[in-house]
Motif scaffolding. Sequence first.
Motif, short mmCIF file in Angstrom:
data_model
loop_
_atom_site.label_atom_id
_atom_site.label_comp_id
_atom_site.label_asym_id
_atom_site.label_seq_id
_atom_site.Cartn_x
_atom_site.Cartn_y
_atom_site.Cartn_z
N GLN A 1 0.82 -1.22 0.00
CA GLN A 1 0.00 0.00 0.00
C GLN A 1 0.85 1.27 0.00
O GLN A 1 0.36 2.35 -0.31
CB GLN A 1 -0.95 0.02 1.20
CG GLN A 1 -0.29 0.24 2.52
CD GLN A 1 -1.27 0.31 3.68
OE1 GLN A 1 -0.92 0.81 4.73
NE2 GLN A 1 -2.50 -0.19 3.52
N LYS B 1 -5.36 -0.92 0.39
CA LYS B 1 -5.28 0.36 1.10
C LYS B 1 -5.95 0.28 2.48
O LYS B 1 -5.51 0.93 3.43
CB LYS B 1 -5.92 1.46 0.27
CG LYS B 1 -5.10 1.90 -0.94
CD LYS B 1 -3.82 2.59 -0.50
CE LYS B 1 -3.06 3.19 -1.66
NZ LYS B 1 -1.85 3.92 -1.22
N ALA B 2 -7.01 -0.50 2.58
CA ALA B 2 -7.73 -0.62 3.86
C ALA B 2 -6.98 -1.52 4.84
O ALA B 2 -7.00 -1.30 6.04
CB ALA B 2 -9.14 -1.17 3.63
N GLN C 1 -13.23 1.64 1.86
CA GLN C 1 -12.23 1.13 2.78
C GLN C 1 -12.78 1.10 4.21
O GLN C 1 -12.57 0.13 4.96
CB GLN C 1 -10.98 2.00 2.73
CG GLN C 1 -10.22 1.94 1.41
CD GLN C 1 -9.09 2.94 1.35
OE1 GLN C 1 -8.40 3.19 2.33
NE2 GLN C 1 -8.89 3.56 0.18
N LEU D 1 -6.88 5.27 8.63
CA LEU D 1 -7.39 3.99 8.17
C LEU D 1 -7.12 2.87 9.17
O LEU D 1 -7.74 1.82 9.11
CB LEU D 1 -6.78 3.63 6.81
CG LEU D 1 -7.23 4.53 5.65
CD1 LEU D 1 -6.48 4.16 4.38
CD2 LEU D 1 -8.73 4.40 5.43
N CYS E 1 -18.95 -2.67 1.20
CA CYS E 1 -17.74 -2.20 0.52
C CYS E 1 -17.89 -2.38 -0.99
O CYS E 1 -17.60 -1.46 -1.77
CB CYS E 1 -16.52 -2.98 1.03
SG CYS E 1 -15.01 -2.71 0.09
N TRP F 1 -13.12 6.32 -2.57
CA TRP F 1 -12.80 4.93 -2.20
C TRP F 1 -12.54 4.80 -0.71
O TRP F 1 -12.62 3.69 -0.16
CB TRP F 1 -11.57 4.45 -2.98
CG TRP F 1 -11.84 4.20 -4.44
CD1 TRP F 1 -13.07 4.10 -5.04
CD2 TRP F 1 -10.89 4.04 -5.49
NE1 TRP F 1 -12.93 3.90 -6.39
CE2 TRP F 1 -11.59 3.84 -6.70
CE3 TRP F 1 -9.49 4.04 -5.52
CZ2 TRP F 1 -10.96 3.64 -7.92
CZ3 TRP F 1 -8.86 3.84 -6.74
CH2 TRP F 1 -9.58 3.64 -7.92
N VAL G 1 -8.70 -1.20 -3.13
CA VAL G 1 -9.36 -0.74 -1.90
C VAL G 1 -8.97 -1.63 -0.72
O VAL G 1 -8.69 -1.15 0.39
CB VAL G 1 -10.89 -0.72 -2.08
CG1 VAL G 1 -11.61 -0.64 -0.74
CG2 VAL G 1 -11.30 0.44 -2.97
N THR G 2 -8.91 -2.94 -0.95
CA THR G 2 -8.57 -3.87 0.12
C THR G 2 -7.13 -3.66 0.60
O THR G 2 -6.85 -3.66 1.80
CB THR G 2 -8.76 -5.31 -0.34
OG1 THR G 2 -10.12 -5.51 -0.77
CG2 THR G 2 -8.47 -6.30 0.79
N GLN H 1 -13.16 -2.08 6.82
CA GLN H 1 -12.45 -2.10 8.10
C GLN H 1 -13.37 -2.33 9.29
O GLN H 1 -12.89 -2.57 10.40
CB GLN H 1 -11.70 -0.77 8.28
CG GLN H 1 -10.49 -0.67 7.37
CD GLN H 1 -9.78 0.66 7.50
OE1 GLN H 1 -10.41 1.69 7.69
NE2 GLN H 1 -8.47 0.65 7.41
#
Length: 477
Positions: free
Chosen positions: A116, A197-198, A140, A341, A162, A136, A194-195, A144
Motif C-alpha cells: 500500500q 489500502k484498507a 475502505q 485507516l 464495501c 474509495w 481498496v482492500t 475495516q
Amino acid sequence: MENADVFLGLHDFLERMRQPSAADFVKAIKSFIVSFSNNAPDPERDGGAVQEFFANMEAAFRAHPLWAGCSEEELESAGEGLEKYVMTKLFARVFASVPEDVKLDDQLSEKMALVQQFIKPENLDIKPVFENETSWLLAQKELQKINMYKAPRDKLVCILNCCKVIGNLLLNASLASKDSPPGADDFLPVLIYVTIKANPPQLHSNLLYIQRFRRQSRLAGEAAYYFTNMLSVESFISNIDAKALSMDESEFERNMEFARTLLSGLSANNQDSSSPYQNHGNQPRPEDTKHKKRASNDNIDALLQTAPSLPKYENKKADESLITKVPSLSELENKGANMLLKEDKVNEVFREYPYLFASVGDLTIGDVEDLLNNYKQLVFKYVCLSKGLGVSTKSHPPSSNPPNNAQVHDQTTIESASDGGHVDAHEKSEKSTDSSTKEDSPEPEKVSPDEEKTVESVLPQDETVAPEGGTNVEPSD
C-alpha cells in the motif's frame, strides 16, 4: 439476504425461545454450545458440526407449533437469529483458532502494509475514468468494520457494503463519462486496490469464518458473488509480485525495500515522545560532536531527506541548535490518512463534523451537491493533516449548529432507536431519494444491551464459557 427482515431475526427468535413450548429447543442449543466449546479446535470438523446443527434446528422449527402458519420470511428470520446467537457465543472458540490461520493473517497484513506504500491504480490497470481515491475511502471504511462484529452475516455485510460502494462509484463514473457500463474486469481491480489500502484486520480468518459458519443456503446470489470476489482478492494479494503489478522485478523489489524501510522508521519513531514531529522529525548529530547521547529518533526513515549537519561556530555548541525537518503538507496528509485507516474507532473521529455522512436528500437547501462533496473532501483533508501533525481533531471548535442526524449515520443506521435493530437498505431508500453510494447497502446488526439481557434470561447461566485464546481478537459489539 437483503429483502428479508433480518433485523427482526434475533428479536423474534428470542421471543419464541421464551415460550414454555420451546424448552426443548433451549436445552438443545445450550447442550450444543457447551459440548462444542469443550472440544479442541478443528476448523473443518467445527464447520461441519455447526452447519449440521443449523440444518437440524431449522428443520425442527418448521415442524414445531411455534412456527405454525409462519411465512418463509419468518422462518428465515428464525434461522438468522439462531445463527447470530450461537456464533456470538462460540466466536472466541472458533475465530482464528489455529496457529496456521494466525500466521496467514500476519503475512497477509504485512504484505498489504508494504504494497500500500507504493501501489497506484495504474498498477492494476484501473481505467483513469474510474479512479476516485477520495470516495474509495468510504469503501475502505466499510471493509475495516469487519472486526466490529461476531456474527458471520454481519461480517459478510461489511464486505457487501464495501463492494456496493465500489459498484455504485464505477457506475456513476461510467454514466458521467458516457462510457460502457463497468464489468467484472473493472470491478475486481478496484476491490483489490481498496482492500490493500484498507488492510482490514485478520482478513484471512474473517473470510474463513464466513465460509465455515455462515449458513450455506444463505451464502448465495449477490452475497455469494461479492464474497467470491473477496476470496479472489485475498488470493491475488497473497501471491502478489512484480508481474501482477505490471512492474519490472527490480522496480518491485526496490519498492518493497523502500516500504520496509519506511515502515521500520515509522514503527521506531512512533515510540519517540520527544520529537515534535513524530515519524518525520530528524535530529542529526553535529559533525564535531562525539556525545553518546543521541536523539531517540536516530532510526528515522532513511528515505526521508534529513536536515544538514550544523557548521561549527566559535563559543557555541553545535548540539544546542539541532534542526528538525518540518514535513510537507502532502507528507502530513499521507501520514494522517494511513493513521486514520488504522483507527479502531474511526467513526468517532468524524462525529463532530455535521453532514459528513449526509446524502443530498438530507439537506433542505437546493442544488448543494457540489458544496456537500467539497465539504467532505475538506473534512477528510483536515482530519488527515491533524493526524499527521499529531494534533487532536477535538481541538477544533465545534459547530454552533445543532447536531444533524446524518453526522452519526454510520453508527445509528446499524441500530434502531428503540431496540438496536438493523435498518434495512429498503427502509433507508424510502427516507431519501438520493442515489448515494451507500443508499442500498444493508448494515450489520448489533446486539443491544436489552437483547443481551434477554439472551441471558432465555438460556441458563451455568453455560461453559468458550475459552479465549491469546491469538483471538475480541471485536467490540
